[in-house]
Design a protein around this motif. Sequence first.
Motif, PDB file in Angstrom:
ATOM      1  N   UNK A  36     -10.750  -5.882 -12.194  1.00 24.69           N
ATOM      2  CA  UNK A  36     -10.586  -5.686 -10.761  1.00 24.69           C
ATOM      3  C   UNK A  36     -11.585  -4.682 -10.218  1.00 24.69           C
ATOM      4  N   UNK A  37     -11.334  -4.244  -8.981  1.00 23.47           N
ATOM      5  CA  UNK A  37     -12.218  -3.299  -8.310  1.00 23.47           C
ATOM      6  C   UNK A  37     -11.398  -2.190  -7.662  1.00 23.47           C
ATOM      7  N   UNK A  38     -12.064  -1.066  -7.429  1.00 23.63           N
ATOM      8  CA  UNK A  38     -11.504   0.049  -6.672  1.00 23.63           C
ATOM      9  C   UNK A  38     -12.473   0.318  -5.538  1.00 23.63           C
ATOM     10  N   UNK A  39     -11.963   0.184  -4.299  1.00 27.52           N
ATOM     11  CA  UNK A  39     -12.826   0.342  -3.127  1.00 27.52           C
ATOM     12  C   UNK A  39     -12.244   1.384  -2.174  1.00 27.52           C
ATOM     13  N   UNK A  40     -13.110   2.196  -1.544  1.00 29.24           N
ATOM     14  CA  UNK A  40     -12.626   3.147  -0.540  1.00 29.24           C
ATOM     15  C   UNK A  40     -12.398   2.437   0.793  1.00 29.24           C
ATOM     16  N   UNK A  41     -11.449   2.951   1.583  1.00 27.62           N
ATOM     17  CA  UNK A  41     -11.266   2.423   2.933  1.00 27.62           C
ATOM     18  C   UNK A  41     -11.797   3.437   3.940  1.00 27.62           C
ATOM     19  N   UNK A  42     -11.634   3.169   5.213  1.00 22.62           N
ATOM     20  CA  UNK A  42     -12.195   4.019   6.258  1.00 22.62           C
ATOM     21  C   UNK A  42     -11.461   5.350   6.396  1.00 22.62           C
ATOM     22  N   UNK A  43     -10.247   5.445   5.873  1.00 25.76           N
ATOM     23  CA  UNK A  43      -9.451   6.674   5.971  1.00 25.76           C
ATOM     24  C   UNK A  43      -9.674   7.616   4.788  1.00 25.76           C
ATOM     25  N   UNK A  44     -10.490   7.227   3.825  1.00 25.58           N
ATOM     26  CA  UNK A  44     -10.741   8.053   2.661  1.00 25.58           C
ATOM     27  C   UNK A  44      -9.833   7.744   1.489  1.00 25.58           C
ATOM     28  N   UNK A  45      -8.964   6.755   1.619  1.00 22.15           N
ATOM     29  CA  UNK A  45      -8.098   6.344   0.522  1.00 22.15           C
ATOM     30  C   UNK A  45      -8.855   5.398  -0.406  1.00 22.15           C
ATOM     31  N   UNK A  46      -8.414   5.310  -1.651  1.00 22.78           N
ATOM     32  CA  UNK A  46      -8.974   4.362  -2.606  1.00 22.78           C
ATOM     33  C   UNK A  46      -7.943   3.272  -2.849  1.00 22.78           C
ATOM     34  N   UNK A  47      -8.395   2.014  -2.851  1.00 21.58           N
ATOM     35  CA  UNK A  47      -7.501   0.874  -3.012  1.00 21.58           C
ATOM     36  C   UNK A  47      -7.939   0.079  -4.232  1.00 21.58           C
ATOM     37  N   UNK A  48      -6.986  -0.222  -5.122  1.00 21.08           N
ATOM     38  CA  UNK A  48      -7.256  -1.007  -6.319  1.00 21.08           C
ATOM     39  C   UNK A  48      -6.892  -2.459  -6.050  1.00 21.08           C
ATOM     40  N   UNK A  49      -7.815  -3.372  -6.380  1.00 18.50           N
ATOM     41  CA  UNK A  49      -7.619  -4.812  -6.239  1.00 18.50           C
ATOM     42  C   UNK A  49      -7.781  -5.455  -7.608  1.00 18.50           C
ATOM     43  N   UNK A  50      -7.011  -6.507  -7.895  1.00 18.21           N
ATOM     44  CA  UNK A  50      -7.199  -7.232  -9.142  1.00 18.21           C
ATOM     45  C   UNK A  50      -8.373  -8.195  -8.999  1.00 18.21           C
ATOM     46  N   UNK A  51      -8.638  -8.985 -10.047  1.00 18.25           N
ATOM     47  CA  UNK A  51      -9.808  -9.869 -10.007  1.00 18.25           C
ATOM     48  C   UNK A  51      -9.654 -11.026  -9.033  1.00 18.25           C
ATOM     49  N   UNK A  52      -8.428 -11.284  -8.566  1.00 22.66           N
ATOM     50  CA  UNK A  52      -8.182 -12.309  -7.543  1.00 22.66           C
ATOM     51  C   UNK A  52      -8.144 -11.698  -6.137  1.00 22.66           C
ATOM     52  N   UNK A  53      -8.557 -10.431  -6.018  1.00 25.41           N
ATOM     53  CA  UNK A  53      -8.656  -9.691  -4.763  1.00 25.41           C
ATOM     54  C   UNK A  53      -7.282  -9.436  -4.119  1.00 25.41           C
ATOM     55  N   UNK A  54      -6.235  -9.285  -4.953  1.00 26.46           N
ATOM     56  CA  UNK A  54      -4.913  -8.900  -4.464  1.00 26.46           C
ATOM     57  C   UNK A  54      -4.758  -7.399  -4.625  1.00 26.46           C
ATOM     58  N   UNK A  55      -4.192  -6.758  -3.615  1.00 24.12           N
ATOM     59  CA  UNK A  55      -4.017  -5.313  -3.639  1.00 24.12           C
ATOM     60  C   UNK A  55      -2.981  -4.929  -4.692  1.00 24.12           C
ATOM     61  N   UNK A  56      -3.329  -3.946  -5.532  1.00 20.21           N
ATOM     62  CA  UNK A  56      -2.431  -3.475  -6.580  1.00 20.21           C
ATOM     63  C   UNK A  56      -1.815  -2.124  -6.255  1.00 20.21           C
TER      64      UNK A  56
END
Length: 86
Positions: A36-56
Amino acid sequence: MADEILKDRHGIRYGKVTTDARGNAAVYDKMNLKLGTIRPDSMGNLIAYDKMNRKLAVYDSKQNYTKDTKGRRLGKGNLLLNVFFQ
């Protein structure tokens, strides 16, 4: 592009994290398959997504807590990598 090898306490490799210039991190297992991936959002939070791009899970940097998709606290601090390797 920076690579970080993840090893357990015995020195055995169990994964890899690659980071690009925008702060996105891709997480791979020991067989080099993308988890999966870990991406920052505009508020400074980090969001983890699996390989199917579902939020974890979400790491809230202001409150210093990691929460799952239902809003339940998983623990204090950034535990996003633990979500992939549990």
